[in-house]
Design an enzyme around this catalytic site. Structure first.
Site, PDB file in Angstrom:
ATOM      1  N   ASP A 479       0.838  -1.207   0.000  1.00  0.00           N
ATOM      2  CA  ASP A 479       0.000   0.000   0.000  1.00  0.00           C
ATOM      3  C   ASP A 479       0.874   1.259   0.000  1.00  0.00           C
ATOM      4  OD1 ASP A 479      -2.297   1.509   0.127  1.00  0.00           O
ATOM      5  OD2 ASP A 479      -3.029   0.637   2.003  1.00  0.00           O
ATOM      6  N   ASP A 549     -10.535   2.300  -3.477  1.00  0.00           N
ATOM      7  CA  ASP A 549     -11.048   2.135  -2.117  1.00  0.00           C
ATOM      8  C   ASP A 549     -12.561   2.207  -2.097  1.00  0.00           C
ATOM      9  OD1 ASP A 549      -8.909   1.510  -0.619  1.00  0.00           O
ATOM     10  OD2 ASP A 549      -8.512   3.531   0.130  1.00  0.00           O
TER      11      ASP A 549
HETATM   12  C1  DGJ Z   1      -5.755   2.014   1.969  1.00  0.00           C
HETATM   13  C2  DGJ Z   1      -6.138   0.801   1.178  1.00  0.00           C
HETATM   14  O1  DGJ Z   1      -6.578   1.153  -0.082  1.00  0.00           O
HETATM   15  C3  DGJ Z   1      -7.169   0.008   1.957  1.00  0.00           C
HETATM   16  O2  DGJ Z   1      -7.596  -1.093   1.202  1.00  0.00           O
HETATM   17  C4  DGJ Z   1      -6.576  -0.419   3.267  1.00  0.00           C
HETATM   18  O3  DGJ Z   1      -5.524  -1.309   3.039  1.00  0.00           O
HETATM   19  C5  DGJ Z   1      -6.102   0.796   4.031  1.00  0.00           C
HETATM   20  N1  DGJ Z   1      -5.225   1.617   3.240  1.00  0.00           N
HETATM   21  C6  DGJ Z   1      -5.396   0.388   5.296  1.00  0.00           C
HETATM   22  O4  DGJ Z   1      -4.844   1.460   5.939  1.00  0.00           O
END
Ligand code: DGJ
Length: 734
Positions: A479, A549
């Site tokens: 991430d 997201d």
């Molecule tokens: C952003 C990601 O896109 C989410 O899926 C998740 O992993 C969060 N970060 C966790 O902090």
């Protein structure tokens, strides 16, 4: 033979199965663009096809006594410092303070296959018969700067790649301020410019504007390719559709600051260029040093946008993605993020895993919150040691218990970041990107590690590697949740601070290169606050990326549709999440949530322990279906028959490679009273075959499906909001 060279006329014709990219060396000195479009086999004489006439007011110079008016010529690689005052592809500053470059052709090198780009991701070949490459050598006699234009034409894909390599063979520093990867002077000015824009949780909307005289540019200055724009642009005939018309795609294999744009001049030419964003870029090329630009991938289609997309899909799926999971089926996963957020312990994760295993889910992914003191977003990035209060048996213990359930275990990391509240920050406050004496802005309470520094890259690589060595981890979610601001590095001298953004990417690519090579059995999924770095650069290391997201099924129809303009569904992480959805609060059926996620890399992201027996049965059914169909979605050809950007729904048709199976994914957003009055025509199937609709006793001949179409009334037996269906047609007779 993909590259035809006419030595006498110095013309290079780069042929792919259906296209030609042609340029020539005018007067033995100046590379001119001649043609990009349909395949040409005839012999070309530059002066017959390029108008070299002088235009009013434009300054000129002479080669061998003959006037050259660059302003009105289609230039293959335009430089600042000539008489061409359109937007240049190249701009540099020299030791004497001047910014004038004058490159002359010095020769070429043609070879079979394609060589990797040093330090950068790029498309590749597996054997030399798959492509031919030509390198055009140019030199600035005064400064001894050499510039190589590299082109590769693929023999099985209608794609041509371009990049530029520079070397300072002189004795003084040169400062590069703009080096575009590709610049193409297309004849004509009647083009539409399309691109993919958006924001967090609503990435990659397809937008189109008609070009006018002047510049139209999209870019990123954010240190990531970004949610806002994607490193891709399309120039097309305004009348082009999904299946008709001339379309040019320009895609950059890069994950950092980029720019892509078109400049329409006063002489009916359109200059398209793509590369590293020249904004705030300044690269010192000391004597003996070299510089390689990222690769641009150009695709021309005379059969509309759909064919361009299919070319990118196949090329990126098979000759950009790498490793075991390029071809291997990837596991159906469950991720605990939207199920628990930070509130979990070993027992909870194992409860989720147990229930998931019973439904056929193959991989349990533990997301954010397993390390340091991380119980919210405010702390601990950089402290990658396990939180024993939550996980008393460590990651090793948990991973083993998950394996004992017959599942694989995956782990979330955000290795490029550092929280101010962390042990790492206490030990190394200078390890984050910042400028001394200036404010350090926070994004999600965190700073960005300075990957221009070798010791920081080493720390990141070793930390992730240690976890991979110590525990049975089969998957990593990588991430990256903030953009880079106040770009400065404490380890670089003042005259190299303009290199920070690109050096960051080089550092990241080095880390990812080492980790993916050392751990070839691990599946890596990219993520950047959802789809903030969904780009070809990342796909070289990560065969799949968390698309957004936003996990709401209805929003995802648009996001995945837009993403598919360039990227294959095999690259899109897509999960079934809870209803009401956590981002939009929309209530939707498990059915549509499954049907929207199924074409992608499928998974679940909810608290499965809270699901009823009936829902769990439906989950089992979805997984069974997905496993049956995934090869068609991931390896078949995509035809977008209806766009959510233009209508109340979407229709995606996937045709298997052998054309024996068609999966028609149909989505309707709002209740549509007129749906029964519409038809949709299928594409890419055999005219003279008969296809049976699975689950129903109905047969359709290929020519009818293609030319008359399917009455949309047969998709749904009811009229209401948020309907979806995946229809499978199997060829029964020829
Ligand atoms: C952003 C990601 O896109 C989410 O899926 C998740 O992993 C969060 N970060 C966790 O902090």
């Amino acid at each position: 033979m993909p590259i035809i060279t006419d030595k006498e006329n110095k013309v290079f014709n780069l042929q792919t199965p259906n296209t030609s990219y042609i340029f020539g060396i005018y007067k033995n000195k100046l590379p001119l663009h001649i043609h990009y479009g349909r395949k040409i086999n005839g012999k070309i004489n530059i002066e017959d096809v390029v108008s070299t006439e002088r235009v009013p007011l434009s300054p000129v110079y002479k080669i061998d006594g003959e006037v050259v008016c660059e302003e009105a010529l289609p230039l293959e690689y335009p430089l600042y410092g000539s008489c061409d005052l359109r937007t240049p592809a190249f701009h540099a500053r020299y030791a004497d303070g001047s910014r004038i470059t004058d490159l002359e052709y010095t020769g070429c090198n043609i070879y079979k296959g394609k060589k990797p780009l040093s330090g950068l991701p790029a498309t590749y070949t597996e054997n030399d018969s798959e492509a031919d490459t030509v390198e055009i050598f140019l030199e600035d006699k005064k400064t001894k700067l050499s510039l190589t234009l590299k082109y590769t034409a693929f023999s099985r894909h209608d794609a041509v790649t371009r990049s530029v390599y520079l070397k300072n063979n002189g004795t003084e520093d040169i400062f590069l301020t703009s080096v575009q990867s590709a610049s193409v002077d297309l004849i004509g000015k009647n083009y539409n410019f399309s691109h993919l824009d958006g924001n967090w949780a609503c990435e990659r909307n397809l937008h189109t504007v008609p070009l006018e005289n002047g510049n139209f540019y999209i870019d990123s200055k954010r240190g990531a390719s970004s949610h806002m724009f994607n490193p891709f642009m399309m120039l097309s005939d305004p009348k082009a559709t999904e299946s008709t018309g001339d379309v040019y795609g320009f895609s950059l294999v890069y994950s950092g600051n980029f720019s892509a744009g078109a400049y329409v001049d006063s002489y009916d030419m359109t200059r398209a260029s793509i590369g590293i964003n020249p904004f705030d870029f300044c690269w010192k090329l000391a004597p003996g040093e070299d510089f390689q630009t990222p690769e641009a991938v150009l695709v021309y289609s005379d059969e509309g946008i759909g064919k361009m997309s299919r070319t990118y899909h196949k090329l990126y799926r098979t000759r950009l993605c790498r490793g075991k999971y390029r071809d291997a089926q990837r596991p159906v996963l469950i991720n605990n993020w939207e199920g628990t957020y930070f509130d979990f312990n070993e027992e909870k994760i194992l409860d989720i895993a147990k229930k998931a295993a019973e439904t056929g889910i193959e991989l349990m992914v533990l997301d954010d919150g397993w390390f340091g003191k991380r119980n919210d977003e405010k702390t601990s990035l950089g402290d990658w040691f396990v939180n024993r209060e939550k996980l008393p048996n460590g990651i090793e213990g948990l991973a083993q218990k998950v394996e004992d359930l017959g599942m694989k275990f995956g782990l979330w990391f955000e290795p490029e970041m550092i929280s101010e509240k962390s042990e790492l920050y206490k030990a190394h406050p200078d390890w984050c990107i910042h400028v001394e004496g200036r404010r350090k802005s926070e994004g999600r309470n965190q700073f960005v590690l300075d990957l221009t520094r070798d010791e920081v890259c080493r720390f990141v690589t070793d930390t992730v590697a240690q976890h991979l060595e110590n525990a049975k981890i089969s998957y990593i979610k990588w991430d990256m949740n903030r953009y880079i601001t106040e770009a400065g590095s404490q380890s670089l001298p003042s005259d190299r601070q303009g290199e920070v953004m690109h050096r960051y990417m080089l550092g990241l690519y080095k880390i990812l290169g080492e980790l993916t090579e050392r751990f070839p059995d691990v599946l890596f999924e990219g993520c950047s606050a959802g789809g903030g770095r969904f780009d070809p650069g990342m796909l070289y290391y990560f065969p799949q990326i968390w698309t957004s997201d936003c996990s709401d099924a209805v929003e995802r129809i648009r996001i995945q549709h837009g993403t598919s303009i360039v990227y294959p569904f095999s690259a899109m992480g897509a999960h079934v999440s809870a209803s009401p959805n956590h981002q939009t609060k929309r209530v939707s059926s498990l059915d549509i949530r499954g049907n929207v996620a199924i074409p992608g890399q499928f998974g679940y992201e909810l608290d499965i322990t809270a699901m009823s027996d009936e829902e769990l049965d439906a989950v089992r059914e979805q997984i069974k279906n997905y496993k049956k169909l995934r090869d068609i979605f991931h390896k078949g050809d995509l035809y977008r028959l209806e766009s959510p950007f233009e209508s109340n729904g979407a229709v995606w048709e996937f045709v298997s490679e052998d054309k024996n199976t068609v999966a028609l994914c149909v989505y309707s957003m709002m209740a549509d009273m007129t749906r029964g009055k519409k038809t949709v025509k299928l594409c890419g199937i055999d005219d003279d075959a008969v296809y049976r609709l699975e689950g129903e006793n109905r047969e359709f001949s290929g020519d009818i499906l293609k030319n008359i179409g399917l009455n949309k009334g047969i998709y749904f037996s009811k009229i209401e909001d948020y309907l979806s269906r995946i229809m499978i047609f199997k060829k029964v007779k020829k």
